[in-house]
Motif scaffolding. Structure first.
Motif, mmCIF file in Angstrom:
data_model
loop_
_atom_site.group_PDB
_atom_site.id
_atom_site.type_symbol
_atom_site.label_atom_id
_atom_site.label_comp_id
_atom_site.label_asym_id
_atom_site.label_seq_id
_atom_site.Cartn_x
_atom_site.Cartn_y
_atom_site.Cartn_z
ATOM 1 N N ASP A 38 0.413 -1.514 0.229
ATOM 2 C CA ASP A 38 0.305 -0.343 -0.094
ATOM 3 C C ASP A 38 0.935 1.360 -0.211
ATOM 4 O O ASP A 38 0.436 2.058 -0.372
ATOM 5 C CB ASP A 38 -0.898 -0.454 1.017
ATOM 6 C CG ASP A 38 -2.332 1.165 0.594
ATOM 7 O OD1 ASP A 38 -2.687 1.435 0.382
ATOM 8 O OD2 ASP A 38 -2.135 1.546 1.914
ATOM 9 N N ALA A 44 -4.963 -5.286 0.374
ATOM 10 C CA ALA A 44 -4.283 -4.013 -0.138
ATOM 11 C C ALA A 44 -5.915 -3.284 -0.554
ATOM 12 O O ALA A 44 -6.061 -1.649 0.055
ATOM 13 C CB ALA A 44 -3.466 -3.632 -1.030
ATOM 14 N N SER A 93 -6.610 -0.259 1.396
ATOM 15 C CA SER A 93 -5.712 0.847 0.559
ATOM 16 C C SER A 93 -5.852 2.163 1.065
ATOM 17 O O SER A 93 -7.826 2.693 0.872
ATOM 18 C CB SER A 93 -5.210 0.408 -0.329
ATOM 19 O OG SER A 93 -5.090 1.535 -1.300
#
Length: 376
Positions: free
Chosen positions: A205, A234, A238
């Protein structure tokens, strides 16, 4: 008599239970432990060929690599001849300074010597929220708005993920090839057991953040094996989820229960040992014994038939029908569940050898997918 029988039976049951737990712990440790460095063994260079020890890996068809003990990389092509003990293969690329004779090398599936062989490269360091930085390569135009972030798998390094970079660069996408916590590039002090992506996703990330801060507006995650677990985690968490517009998954680890079950079956152990190993991983005591920072619930890492659903993104899966490590059944079930996904099936032997054994089809599949994404 009865009492002695009961005591004896109890002892046998306790011993069997302890053995079962020990086997489960062994499987869990083998799953997450850092890989020992491959030994450098004698090999013989003779003109445009190299003679290497015969192993399951060196007998595979396709194009591979050899790392020499001085850091030189050799690209190794098809088999010329083989015996029970030795395999002679073509040297697809021989450095001019390499003389004939004995060398010491380690076999690898990494068949691209350096990122510069793919395109103009910047060697950069991605700042990490946990402190420090992670080395990475930017291949292609650093001012482009379309970036492909390549994420390697368990017990691997950036060099392994380089195999997907040519297709991305040829399709006009800048490639960011990343490293992350505990991988083969980590210094000994940072080499910890793998968390199967539950810790590593944060470093990826941070790489996404790096790309966004440099002008990336569209990002495709190109993830190999365990890298697919990292990519999915992710995507769920994220800070820049909106920038991710597609996924390319190579032999993806999308259901760890299947992977463990395959490993246990391959070792001719009872299937219950696999379940025990997963319990060891998700327990605090087991995690501590394995050297993990925190417990890992591997059963929850399931985007195939568990409660987790992948995001509705265009997704390409590249996977061999004969993968001995990550069962292709997971990819087949994933594509059946997610209408935005497509599976391109290969017939390669070994794990993650699609690019080694059928490179043109591998590049064409990824290149076509990237070119057809909206906005291309």
């Amino acid at each position: 008599m009865t009492r002695r029988l009961i005591i004896g039976t109890g002892a046998v049951v306790a011993a069997a239970g302890a053995l079962h737990l020990a086997l489960g712990g062994y499987v869990a440790r083998r799953l997450i432990a850092p890989r020992a460095a491959k030994p450098f063994v004698p090999m013989i260079v003779d003109g445009d060929t190299i003679d290497v020890p015969a192993t399951d890996e060196s007998r595979q068809p396709g194009t591979y690599g050899v790392w020499l003990d001085d850091g030189t990389h050799l690209t190794v092509g098809e088999i010329v001849r083989a015996s029970d003990r030795r395999v002679v293969r073509v040297l697809a690329a021989k450095p001019p300074a390499l003389s004939d004779g004995e060398v010491r090398g380690a076999w690898t599936s990494q068949n691209i010597a350096a990122p510069e062989a793919v395109g103009p490269t910047q060697h950069i360091a991605v700042p990490l929220r946990r402190g420090g930085s992670a080395d990475a390569w930017v291949i292609g135009d650093p001012d482009a708005t379309r970036w492909a972030i390549h994420v390697h798998g368990l017990r691997s390094s950036r060099s392994g993920a380089l195999r997907s970079a040519p297709a991305a660069v040829e399709a006009g996408w800048t490639s960011l090839v990343v490293s992350y916590a505990g991988d083969d590039e980590a210094s000994p002090a940072d080499t910890l057991p793998s968390s199967l992506g539950t810790r590593e996703w944060r470093d990826v990330d941070d790489a996404i953040t790096y790309a966004v801060e440099r002008g990336a507006r569209e990002i495709v995650l190109v993830a190999w094996s365990m890298g697919a677990t990292i990519a999915m985690l992710a995507l769920e968490q994220s800070r820049h989820r909106e920038a991710i517009t597609g996924l390319v998954l190579v032999a993806p680890a999308l259901d760890w229960s299947r992977i463990v079950a395959r490993a246990v079956k391959g070792a001719h152990l009872p299937s219950s040992v696999g379940a025990t190993s997963l319990r060891v991983l998700r327990s605090r005591l087991g995690a501590r014994a394995l050297g993990l920072i925190e417990a890992v619930d591997a059963r929850a890492l399931n985007w195939v038939d568990g409660p987790r659903r992948a995001p509705e993104l265009p997704t390409l899966i590249v996977h061999s029908l004969r993968d001995p490590v990550v069962p292709v059944s997971g990819s087949l079930a994933f594509t059946a569940r997610h209408p935005d996904s497509t599976l391109v099936a290969f017939d390669a032997t070994g794990h993650c050898n699609e690019a080694n054994q059928d490179p043109e089809r591998f590049r064409d599949a990824i290149g076509a997918f990237l070119r057809e994404l909206p906005g291309a």
